[in-house]
Design a protein around this motif. Sequence first.
Motif, PDB file in Angstrom:
ATOM      1  N   ALA A 119     -23.882 -19.777  44.901  1.00 21.12           N
ATOM      2  CA  ALA A 119     -22.702 -20.553  45.315  1.00 21.12           C
ATOM      3  C   ALA A 119     -21.750 -19.704  46.155  1.00 21.12           C
ATOM      4  O   ALA A 119     -21.645 -18.494  45.960  1.00 21.12           O
ATOM      5  CB  ALA A 119     -21.964 -21.079  44.086  1.00 21.12           C
ATOM      6  N   MET A 120     -21.066 -20.344  47.071  1.00 23.28           N
ATOM      7  CA  MET A 120     -19.918 -19.725  47.737  1.00 23.28           C
ATOM      8  C   MET A 120     -18.726 -19.818  46.794  1.00 23.28           C
ATOM      9  O   MET A 120     -18.684 -20.683  45.930  1.00 23.28           O
ATOM     10  CB  MET A 120     -19.524 -20.543  48.983  1.00 23.28           C
ATOM     11  N   SER A 121     -17.725 -18.977  47.002  1.00 22.75           N
ATOM     12  CA  SER A 121     -16.528 -19.082  46.150  1.00 22.75           C
ATOM     13  C   SER A 121     -15.506 -20.021  46.798  1.00 22.75           C
ATOM     14  O   SER A 121     -15.521 -20.233  48.026  1.00 22.75           O
ATOM     15  CB  SER A 121     -15.905 -17.702  45.934  1.00 22.75           C
ATOM     16  N   LEU A 122     -14.623 -20.544  45.949  1.00 25.19           N
ATOM     17  CA  LEU A 122     -13.547 -21.399  46.467  1.00 25.19           C
ATOM     18  C   LEU A 122     -12.623 -20.583  47.386  1.00 25.19           C
ATOM     19  O   LEU A 122     -12.097 -21.110  48.366  1.00 25.19           O
ATOM     20  CB  LEU A 122     -12.759 -22.003  45.297  1.00 25.19           C
TER      21      LEU A 122
ATOM     22  N   GLN B 122     -13.578 -18.227  49.388  1.00 26.94           N
ATOM     23  CA  GLN B 122     -14.228 -18.179  50.707  1.00 26.94           C
ATOM     24  C   GLN B 122     -14.012 -19.487  51.459  1.00 26.94           C
ATOM     25  O   GLN B 122     -13.713 -19.499  52.657  1.00 26.94           O
ATOM     26  CB  GLN B 122     -15.729 -17.909  50.547  1.00 26.94           C
ATOM     27  N   LEU B 123     -14.162 -20.592  50.747  1.00 25.61           N
ATOM     28  CA  LEU B 123     -13.961 -21.891  51.402  1.00 25.61           C
ATOM     29  C   LEU B 123     -12.520 -22.021  51.911  1.00 25.61           C
ATOM     30  O   LEU B 123     -12.280 -22.490  53.035  1.00 25.61           O
ATOM     31  CB  LEU B 123     -14.293 -23.031  50.417  1.00 25.61           C
TER      32      LEU B 123
ATOM     33  N   VAL C 226     -19.247 -30.912  49.998  1.00 19.83           N
ATOM     34  CA  VAL C 226     -19.385 -29.729  49.136  1.00 19.83           C
ATOM     35  C   VAL C 226     -20.580 -29.920  48.208  1.00 19.83           C
ATOM     36  O   VAL C 226     -20.702 -30.946  47.531  1.00 19.83           O
ATOM     37  CB  VAL C 226     -18.098 -29.517  48.305  1.00 19.83           C
TER      38      VAL C 226
ATOM     39  N   VAL D 119     -20.172 -24.797  45.663  1.00 23.88           N
ATOM     40  CA  VAL D 119     -18.982 -23.950  45.779  1.00 23.88           C
ATOM     41  C   VAL D 119     -18.382 -23.843  44.389  1.00 23.88           C
ATOM     42  O   VAL D 119     -18.139 -24.870  43.745  1.00 23.88           O
ATOM     43  CB  VAL D 119     -17.945 -24.557  46.765  1.00 23.88           C
TER      44      VAL D 119
ATOM     45  N   CYS E 127     -15.290 -26.056  42.551  1.00 24.41           N
ATOM     46  CA  CYS E 127     -15.053 -27.223  43.409  1.00 24.41           C
ATOM     47  C   CYS E 127     -16.214 -28.189  43.186  1.00 24.41           C
ATOM     48  O   CYS E 127     -17.329 -27.942  43.668  1.00 24.41           O
ATOM     49  CB  CYS E 127     -14.973 -26.780  44.872  1.00 24.41           C
TER      50      CYS E 127
ATOM     51  N   GLY F 176     -23.990 -24.441  51.198  1.00 20.08           N
ATOM     52  CA  GLY F 176     -22.992 -24.618  50.143  1.00 20.08           C
ATOM     53  C   GLY F 176     -22.006 -25.711  50.493  1.00 20.08           C
ATOM     54  O   GLY F 176     -21.547 -26.472  49.642  1.00 20.08           O
ATOM     55  N   VAL F 177     -21.692 -25.806  51.777  1.00 19.51           N
ATOM     56  CA  VAL F 177     -20.746 -26.820  52.248  1.00 19.51           C
ATOM     57  C   VAL F 177     -21.065 -27.152  53.707  1.00 19.51           C
ATOM     58  O   VAL F 177     -21.503 -26.276  54.461  1.00 19.51           O
ATOM     59  CB  VAL F 177     -19.277 -26.311  52.113  1.00 19.51           C
TER      60      VAL F 177
ATOM     61  N   GLY G  29     -23.020 -21.335  54.181  1.00 21.46           N
ATOM     62  CA  GLY G  29     -23.463 -20.991  52.833  1.00 21.46           C
ATOM     63  C   GLY G  29     -23.824 -19.526  52.726  1.00 21.46           C
ATOM     64  O   GLY G  29     -23.822 -18.789  53.720  1.00 21.46           O
TER      65      GLY G  29
END
Length: 248
Positions: free
Chosen positions: A75-78, A80-81, A118, A121, A124, A164-165, A241
């Motif tokens: 997962a990506m982190s929030l 990062q988003l 999404v 993430v 999220c 990831g998004v 991602g």
Amino acid sequence: MAMDPGIGPRYQESTKYYRQRMPPAPGWTAPVPPYKMYENPLRHVDLPEAEFEAGPGLWQTIAERRSRRGFADEAMSLAQLAQLLWAVQGITSGEHEHALRATASAGALCPNETYLFVSNVTDCPAGIYHYEVLEARLAMLAEGDFSIELAQACLDQGFCAEAGVVFAWGALVPRCAQKYADRAYRYVYMDAGHLGAHLQLAATALDLGSVNIGAFYDEEVNRLLGLDGGAETVVYLAAVGTLNDEDV
Ligand SMILES: Cc1cc2nc3c(=O)[nH]c(=O)nc-3n(C[C@H](O)[C@H](O)[C@H](O)COP(=O)(O)O)c2cc1C
């Protein structure tokens, strides 16, 4: 009789500025609001503040930018988003009606709204979101993982389902056309290009993979986003991602 050159050359020609033939100012009466807000989203997700310390410098980031499509399960982190959203449309100066953003926009009208699909993430929940620029938070429009439907809507480009998004930009054309009439379509696409470019540079700086997407079935993406395809229509997307081992 001269042959019709086709819609592209006709559009280009009829929206050119000539000294002796400038278009009249459009006669709009009600200004189009500069920010879109959904009244009853399913929920809001607050975003952490962007941080400015970590990451490589600009020149190295530009040199390393590449379109990458090999996304990992990680997962990506929030955070990062949030950083990506800030780099794309974050407010960097002024406030409210006079706010200016991370990306340049013709007349500072910012006609492109940012939506997110999404899938992976942290902190999220999977879903479709709208980015509320003024509040720097997400409004959830639909809950669930739409990555398969989205990949299908993007001409079956499988990487869309692994990202990831996926960012999607919906152009609220009247927001730009109220000032520029038909020439607005040029600016909407130029603006979208800036958004995609900033997103890729920010993703590169965060060591994430990204790829811009111009190939999609317009009305299928509009339907997923709940856009009417007229006054607001999707113009550009980008998948982001974490990278898998083969594509680092
Ligand atoms: C407007 C635009 C649309 C694009 N559409 C797609 C797309 O639908 N699918 C895809 O895999 N790549 C897409 N790309 C990525 C290009 O294929 C990529 O930028 C190009 O091959 C150059 O590679 P680079 O970005 O690594 O320099 C698009 C890029 C741009 C700028």
